[in-house]
Design a protein around this motif. Structure first.
Motif, short mmCIF file in Angstrom:
data_model
loop_
_atom_site.label_atom_id
_atom_site.label_comp_id
_atom_site.label_asym_id
_atom_site.label_seq_id
_atom_site.Cartn_x
_atom_site.Cartn_y
_atom_site.Cartn_z
N ASN A 1 -1.48 -0.04 -6.33
CA ASN A 1 -1.69 0.06 -4.88
C ASN A 1 -1.49 1.48 -4.34
O ASN A 1 -1.10 1.66 -3.19
CB ASN A 1 -0.75 -0.89 -4.13
CG ASN A 1 -0.78 -2.31 -4.66
OD1 ASN A 1 -1.84 -2.82 -4.97
ND2 ASN A 1 0.37 -2.93 -4.79
N SER A 2 -1.78 2.48 -5.17
CA SER A 2 -1.60 3.87 -4.75
C SER A 2 -2.91 4.49 -4.30
O SER A 2 -3.98 4.20 -4.85
CB SER A 2 -1.03 4.71 -5.90
OG SER A 2 0.29 4.31 -6.20
N HIS A 3 -2.81 5.36 -3.29
CA HIS A 3 -3.98 6.08 -2.78
C HIS A 3 -3.53 7.48 -2.38
O HIS A 3 -2.57 7.62 -1.63
CB HIS A 3 -4.56 5.34 -1.56
CG HIS A 3 -5.97 5.71 -1.24
ND1 HIS A 3 -7.00 4.78 -1.15
CD2 HIS A 3 -6.55 6.91 -1.00
CE1 HIS A 3 -8.13 5.40 -0.85
NE2 HIS A 3 -7.88 6.70 -0.76
N ASN B 1 -5.28 8.96 -12.75
CA ASN B 1 -6.56 8.33 -12.40
C ASN B 1 -6.47 7.56 -11.09
O ASN B 1 -7.24 6.65 -10.82
CB ASN B 1 -7.03 7.41 -13.53
CG ASN B 1 -6.08 6.23 -13.75
OD1 ASN B 1 -5.03 6.14 -13.12
ND2 ASN B 1 -6.46 5.33 -14.66
N VAL B 2 -5.51 7.92 -10.25
CA VAL B 2 -5.30 7.28 -8.96
C VAL B 2 -6.51 7.49 -8.04
O VAL B 2 -7.24 8.48 -8.16
CB VAL B 2 -4.02 7.86 -8.30
CG1 VAL B 2 -4.20 9.32 -7.94
CG2 VAL B 2 -3.62 7.05 -7.07
N LYS B 3 -6.71 6.55 -7.13
CA LYS B 3 -7.80 6.67 -6.16
C LYS B 3 -7.49 7.77 -5.17
O LYS B 3 -6.36 7.88 -4.68
CB LYS B 3 -7.98 5.34 -5.42
CG LYS B 3 -9.22 5.30 -4.52
CD LYS B 3 -9.43 3.90 -3.96
CE LYS B 3 -10.72 3.83 -3.16
NZ LYS B 3 -10.95 2.46 -2.63
N THR B 4 -8.46 8.61 -4.85
CA THR B 4 -8.25 9.71 -3.92
C THR B 4 -9.29 9.70 -2.81
O THR B 4 -10.41 9.20 -2.98
CB THR B 4 -8.32 11.08 -4.62
OG1 THR B 4 -9.64 11.28 -5.14
CG2 THR B 4 -7.30 11.19 -5.75
N THR B 5 -8.90 10.25 -1.66
CA THR B 5 -9.82 10.47 -0.54
C THR B 5 -9.56 11.86 0.00
O THR B 5 -8.41 12.27 0.17
CB THR B 5 -9.59 9.44 0.59
OG1 THR B 5 -9.90 8.13 0.11
CG2 THR B 5 -10.47 9.74 1.79
N ASN C 1 -8.07 17.96 -5.19
CA ASN C 1 -8.61 16.68 -5.65
C ASN C 1 -8.82 16.71 -7.16
O ASN C 1 -8.45 15.76 -7.87
CB ASN C 1 -9.93 16.39 -4.94
CG ASN C 1 -10.40 14.97 -5.16
OD1 ASN C 1 -9.62 14.02 -5.05
ND2 ASN C 1 -11.67 14.80 -5.47
N ILE D 1 -7.70 3.68 5.09
CA ILE D 1 -6.94 3.66 3.84
C ILE D 1 -5.77 2.69 3.95
O ILE D 1 -5.55 1.85 3.06
CB ILE D 1 -6.43 5.08 3.51
CG1 ILE D 1 -7.61 6.01 3.20
CG2 ILE D 1 -5.46 5.06 2.31
CD1 ILE D 1 -7.25 7.48 3.12
N LYS E 1 -6.82 14.50 -10.01
CA LYS E 1 -7.59 13.69 -10.97
C LYS E 1 -7.24 14.05 -12.41
O LYS E 1 -7.29 13.20 -13.31
CB LYS E 1 -9.09 13.89 -10.73
CG LYS E 1 -9.62 13.24 -9.47
CD LYS E 1 -9.55 11.73 -9.55
CE LYS E 1 -10.27 11.05 -8.40
NZ LYS E 1 -10.13 9.58 -8.43
N LYS F 1 0.84 -1.20 0.00
CA LYS F 1 0.00 0.00 0.00
C LYS F 1 0.88 1.24 0.00
O LYS F 1 1.75 1.38 0.85
CB LYS F 1 -0.92 0.00 1.23
CG LYS F 1 -1.74 1.28 1.40
CD LYS F 1 -2.81 1.46 0.32
CE LYS F 1 -3.93 0.47 0.49
NZ LYS F 1 -5.06 0.77 -0.44
#
Length: 370
Positions: free
Chosen positions: A147-149, A166-170, A158, A365, A162, A109
Motif C-alpha cells: 500500500n505504498s505510493h 519497485n514502488v508505485k510513483t507519481t 523518479n 493518491i 525506481k 495507504k
C-alpha cells in the motif's frame, strides 16, 4: 466512521510552508487530521486550524544513536495509536523511520513525498558514499511495503526511486502555490533588482550568488542584489552568523533575513536567482513564476525542471559564479527577453503549479484513484 490522515514531517514550519493546504482540504473533506513533527512555536496555530498535533523529538541534523532510536519509537507509537487510514511521510527521516515501522502495522495507504534527496546525496567523499549506500538500503526497505505510493517532484528523483524500489510513483511538480496570492505586476525597468530567497545553505549556491553579484556590479554598478532568508543551524550545510556578517560587510548584496511576504519581494524585483546544487522542485522558483519574473537557476535536477529553459528562465553551470553572472547580466541587458520570460513564467504557473491542481492530485493518491 471518520477517516483519519496523519502527516509525519520533520518540523512544524516546513509543514506550514509546504503541506498545509493538504491538511486544510482534508478537514473540508471530513478527515480527522493529525500531524506529528518537531515543534518550534507553531503548535497553537496548527491546533487553531483544527489539526491534532503530536510533538515529535526528531533531529534534522544529528545522527546520535540514542536520539534516532527515540524518534523511531515515537513514530511507531503515534502510528499505532492513531491507526490512520492515510499516513503521509514528508522529509528524509520521517520517510525512512515511518516507512520501516509502518511495515509492521496495518495502514491502508502510505504516501511518501520525496522532495529532493538531501544533503547526503550532494556531499562528495568516501564517508558520504558509505552513508548514501546505507540510506539507499533503508529507502528500499522503507518504501517497499504494501500500500505504498511515492510522490516525486522531478524525473531524476523518479528514476532514482525506481532504481531503489519497485514502488508505485507519481510525479507532481512541487508543492504548488495559491495563485490568488501571487499577482503579475509590470516590472520597474528603470532600477533593476536581482533577488535570491532561500534557507541560507552552502548547497543553495549562496556564495556563488555573492560572487556573481560582485562580478556583475563591476560592469553594472547600479544593479541591486538582494538576499532573503535565515541560517538553518540544524542543517550541516548552513551558513554561520559570521558568514552573514562578512556578506553584509562586502556590500555587494543587501541581506534582509526571512521575508513573510516573498510575493511582494519578488514583484519588486526583476530577476529571481537560485543557483542550487540540487533540489526536488524548489518552491521559490514556482513563486517567482507566479509573480511573473524571469529566473536564473542551475542546470541540475529539480532546478531545471522548475522552468522552461530559454522560455521562462536561463540555466547556468552549477557551482560556477562566472556562468551565473553571465546569465544574470544577459537578462539585465535584454529588457524584452526578461519581460517575455516573466510573462511566460506566469502562464507556466497557471498551467503547472496551481495549488488547487496539486491538492487534487494528492487526494487522488490518498483515495486510491491513481
Amino acid at each position: 466512521m471518520i477517516k483519519k490522515i496523519l502527516f509525519v514531517v520533520n518540523v512544524d514550519w516546513f509543514f506550514i510552508s509546504h503541506r498545509l493546504p493538504l491538511a486544510l482540504e482534508a478537514l473540508k473533506k471530513g478527515y480527522e487530521v493529525h500531524i506529528s513533527c518537531a515543534i518550534t512555536d507553531k503548535k497553537k496555530y496548527l491546533e487553531s486550524l483544527g489539526l491534532k498535533v503530536h510533538p515529535l523529538e526528531i533531529s534534522r541534523s544529528g545522527i546520535g544513536i540514542t536520539g534516532e532510536i527515540k524518534a523511531f519509537l515515537e513514530i511507531y507509537k503515534v502510528l499505532k495509536e492513531i491507526s490512520p487510514n492515510v499516513a503521509h511521510f514528508v522529509t528524509i527521516k520521517p520517510i525512512l523511520y515511518g516507512g520501516i515501522v509502518s511495515r509492521f502495522l496495518s495502514i491502508n495507504k502510505k504516501v511518501f513525498s520525496i522532495s529532493g534527496l538531501g544533503f547526503i546525496f550532494i556531499k562528495q567523499g568516501f564517508e558520504a558514499s558509505v552513508v548514501r549506500y546505507i540510506i539507499k538500503t533503508m529507502y528500499s526497505f522503507a518504501l517497499g511495503g504494501k500500500n505504498s505510493h511515492v510522490i516525486v517532484q522531478n524525473p531524476d528523483d523518479n528514476a532514482l526511486v525506481k532504481s531503489i524500489s519497485n514502488v508505485k510513483t507519481t510525479l507532481i511538480r512541487g508543492s504548488g502555490v495559491d495563485l490568488s496570492q501571487y499577482s503579475y505586476i509590470e516590472e520597474n525597468n528603470e532600477n533593476i533588482k536581482v533577488s535570491m530567497a532561500c534557507r541560507l545553505l552552502k548547497d543553495k549556491g549562496v556564495f556563488e550568488y555573492i560572487e556573481a553579484a560582485e562580478i556583475v556590479k563591476q560592469k553594472l554598478p547600479n544593479v541591486e542584489f538582494e538576499l532573503y532568508g535565515d541560517v538553518d543551524i540544524d542543517n550541516p550545510a548552513s551558513l554561520t552568523n559570521e558568514d552573514i556578517k562578512m556578506i553584509k560587510k562586502s556590500g555587494f548584496v543587501n541581506v534582509y533575513g526571512f521575508s513573510s511576504n516573498i510575493a511582494s519581494a519578488f514583484s519588486d524585483s526583476n530577476i529571481v536567482v537560485l543557483p542550487s546544487y540540487r533540489e526536488g522542485l524548489p518552491k521559490v522558483l514556482i513563486e517567482a513564476a507566479a509573480c511573473g519574473r524571469a529566473v536564473v537557476t542551475t542546470d541540475v535536477p529539480g532546478c531545471s525542471d522548475a522552468i522552461v529553459p530559454d522560455i521562462t528562465g536561463l540555466l547556468c553551470k552549477v557551482k560556477n559564479s562566472e556562468s551565473l553572472a553571465q546569465m544574470i547580466e544577459k537578462l539585465i541587458i535584454d529588457e524584452n527577453l526578461r519581460n517575455s520570460m516573466g510573462k511566460a513564467g506566469r502562464k507556466l504557473a497557471g498551467k503547472e503549479f496551481d495549488i488547487k491542481k496539486v491538492v487534487e492530485k494528492h487526494f487522488e493518491i490518498y483515495e486510491g484513484k491513481i
